[in-house]
Scaffold this active site. Structure first.
Site, PDB file in Angstrom:
ATOM      1  N   HIS A  56       0.823  -1.209  -0.089  1.00 42.80           N
ATOM      2  CA  HIS A  56       0.015   0.043  -0.166  1.00 42.80           C
ATOM      3  C   HIS A  56       0.915   1.259  -0.142  1.00 42.80           C
ATOM      4  O   HIS A  56       0.605   2.128   0.513  1.00 42.80           O
ATOM      5  CB  HIS A  56      -0.847  -0.003   1.121  1.00 42.80           C
ATOM      6  CG  HIS A  56      -2.059  -1.372   1.240  1.00 42.80           C
ATOM      7  ND1 HIS A  56      -3.022  -1.234   0.426  1.00 42.80           N
ATOM      8  CD2 HIS A  56      -1.702  -2.202   1.877  1.00 42.80           C
ATOM      9  CE1 HIS A  56      -3.668  -2.323   0.744  1.00 42.80           C
ATOM     10  NE2 HIS A  56      -2.896  -2.948   1.506  1.00 42.80           N
ATOM     11  N   ASN A 129     -10.120  -3.244   2.008  1.00 42.89           N
ATOM     12  CA  ASN A 129      -9.990  -3.086   0.610  1.00 42.89           C
ATOM     13  C   ASN A 129     -11.037  -2.734   0.047  1.00 42.89           C
ATOM     14  O   ASN A 129     -12.174  -2.784   0.519  1.00 42.89           O
ATOM     15  CB  ASN A 129      -9.212  -4.514   0.109  1.00 42.89           C
ATOM     16  CG  ASN A 129      -7.774  -4.634   0.443  1.00 42.89           C
ATOM     17  OD1 ASN A 129      -7.190  -3.735   0.556  1.00 42.89           O
ATOM     18  ND2 ASN A 129      -7.346  -5.880   0.915  1.00 42.89           N
TER      19      ASN A 129
END
Length: 489
Positions: A56, A129
């Site tokens: 990320h 997510n």
């Protein structure tokens, strides 16, 4: 060249007996801290890259608020959900998963969807997510999975051989792979995608009664996706397309919004549901557990400094408030350690003192010192507990609720091994056009794989999910369906 078997070892040279399953109390868990191999893998993995996030790394963020629109106090005592109309400030960070800090926004990749609520009882993070499931269901496999998404150590290029080799040897990934390779694999913007807590969590009410829940953020803007060709074109012309779009939308007053829903499962159902509800590679049927509205999230303010607010923002699924607790989900159990540990390494032991991470609630504890401690460090106040000097003490009424565990301490997998039904159901829900694009994306991604063995192994998974699915992928790759593909699921 020798065919002598080489044992996988720990960093201290001891052979590893099981690298696929963490040691848990029974097949469901929770995970035991005595699994030093798991802890070593996760701790070492968190320290492999400096200074950007291991995963990320590329992201965008914004400030906003959450407003309660439905009374769910019968299920949770969480203060920020205590009354309809109540607003809580928040910060959100969207991100791609595998790419580096300078990578393109429009790659085919899951998107991180991390929300920090600054509640009156401390911060609460929902770290999910834009997909309701994940590739793996045990944290012991996470470092290996992410290694396949990173660069080859010799060529420093992305390595489709590693990607598909791992997925083909990890059939539990099939559901998420099908989502990733579908139209949903490349959102048009960060505003036009849903978000999910993904894991199962536990809500507890004032009477100590609990339920299992899953979070769903539904975009008010509607779902929009990019074709592979459009995404590639944008990646070359404007690799920061999603970051720019989010910033500009908020800047001109077009504030993105999502409605938050939960699915609620009675505790007893966990033992009889047709899929293990703690397996993050599975979803709960909406027919069995319908979506219940909780509130609305609105993003209305851009960061003033990207590094201070977006890059230094830290999230962990273990950042909880009273009324919200964890489940025995093995992947979640690993993340409870790994995420906070990553922040202590990347940002520092005092990362929660930074303005973007600091709670609105007063912090009272006995943690002292550490690098970059930039407040009063507790002054001369009492610095241990228990004490006789009136220092802060525990509040038994906020002790997490108990749940039963049973079984033998062993490294075992979940009892349920059906990796194909839900992936097949998803495939059959798609239109003919959506299926064609899914297959086209998979074929394009698998063509560079050097070994037919890997391709054929993955084709078997597609075939077991749905014969048409596997047949079309095989045809696109110019291969035949393996005879064993039609074996019992």
């Amino acid at each position: 060249m020798t065919n002598e078997k080489k044992n996988l070892t720990t960093s201290w040279g001891a052979p590893v007996g099981d690298n696929q399953n963490s040691i848990t109390a029974g097949s469901r868990g929770p995970t035991l801290i005595q699994d030093v191999h798991l802890l070593e893998k996760l701790a070492h993995f968190n320290r492999e890259r400096v200074p950007e996030r291991v995963v990320h790394a590329k992201g965008a963020g914004a400030h906003g608020y959450f407003e309660v629109t439905n009374d769910l106090t019968a299920y949770t005592k969480a203060n920020f959900l205590s009354e309809v109309g109540k607003r809580t400030p928040l910060f959100i960070r969207f991100s791609t998963v595998a790419g580096e800090l300078g990578s393109a926004d429009t790659v085919r990749d899951p998107r991180g969807f991390a929300v920090k609520f600054y509640t009156e009882e401390g911060n609460y993070d929902i770290v999910g997510n834009n997909t309701p499931v994940f590739f793996i269901r045990d944290a012991i496999k996470f470092p290996d999975f992410i290694h396949t998404q990173k660069r080859h150590p010799a060529t420093h290029l992305k390595n489709p051989n590693a990607v598909w080799d791992f997925w083909s040897l990890s059939p539990e990934s099939l559901h998420q792979v099908t989502i990733l390779m579908s139209d949903r694999g490349i959102p048009a913007t960060l505003r036009h995608m849903d978000g999910f807590g993904s894991h199962t969590f536990k809500w507890v009410n004032e009477d100590g009664e609990g339920v299992w829940i899953k979070y769903h953020f539904k975009t008010v803007q509607g779902i929009k996706n990019l074709s592979a060709d459009a995404a590639a074109k944008i990646a070359g012309e404007n690799p920061d397309y999603h970051t720019e779009d989010l910033y500009n939308a908020i800047e001109k007053g077009d504030f993105p919004a999502w409605k938050l829903y939960v699915q609620i499962m009675p505790l007893k159902d966990a033992n009889t549901y047709r899929f293990d509800p703690f397996d993050v590679t599975k979803v709960w049927s909406h027919k069995d557990y319908p979506l219940i509205e909780v509130g609305k999230m609105v993003l209305n303010r851009n960061p003033e400094n990207y590094f201070a607010e977006v890059e230094q923002a830290t999230f962990s699924p273990g950042t909880l408030v009273p009324g919200v607790e964890v489940s025995p989900d093995k992947m979640l159990q690993g993340r409870l350690f790994a995420y906070a540990d990553a922040h202590r390494y990347r940002v520092g032991a005092n990362h929660n003192h930074l303005p973007i991470n600091r709670p609105k609630a007063e912090v009272r504890n006995y943690q002292r010192d550490g690098q970059m401690r930039f407040d009063g460090n507790g002054g001369g106040s009492v610095y241990y507990e228990p004490n006789s000097y009136g220092g802060p003490s525990e509040a038994p009424e906020h002790k997490p609720s108990a749940y039963q565990v049973s079984g033998t301490a062993d490294s075992t997998a979940y009892d349920h091994h059906d990796h194909y039904t839900q992936a097949g159901d998803l495939y059959r829900l798609m239109t003919t056009e959506e299926r064609a694009r899914l297959v086209e994306n998979i074929v394009a991604a698998m063509k560079p794989v050097e070994k037919d063995e890997i391709k054929l192994r993955q084709i078997q998974h597609f075939y077991k999910a749905d014969p048409e699915y596997g047949t079309l992928v095989a045809k696109g790759l110019g291969l035949s369906i393996p005879e064993e593909a039609s074996s019992v699921k």
